[in-house]
Design a protein around this motif. Structure first.
Motif: not given
Length: 97
Positions: A32-33, A37-39, A57-61, A63-64
């Motif tokens: 969920v987190m 974070t991505a949304a 880019f959202a996946l550079s935060s 999220t991964p």
């Protein structure tokens, strides 16, 4: 003396049950987190420290990291699924001779 031992045993069993159920909570919480974070961007002031590309880019935060934590904590769910799934074709059920 015996009553005290029984009470101690009950408390220990309750603590183990709570720890078991806590293990089930970790993976969905991290999933969920990761989604949140991505949304919703997750572009907080400390995100600059975590993102190598400046947070464009959202996946550079984070999220991964949240996705990896979700995968690493999935073991209780996988064990439960393995216990509840019926044996496949050609497999013997546990305990069969």
């Amino acid at each position: 003396m015996i009553a005290a031992d029984v009470e101690t045993g009950r408390r220990q069993a309750a603590a183990l049950d709570a720890a078991c159920w806590l293990g089930f909570a970790a993976s969905p919480t991290f999933a969920v987190m990761a989604f949140a974070t991505a949304a919703f961007g997750g572009a907080g002031p400390l995100d600059v420290l975590c993102a190598s590309g400046g947070g464009a880019f959202a996946l550079s935060s984070m999220t991964p990291m949240y996705l990896l934590m979700s995968v690493f904590h999935a073991a209780p769910w996988l064990k439960l699924a393995a216990r509840l799934s019926p044996p496949g074709k050609g497999e013997r059920p546990p305990g069969a001779a």
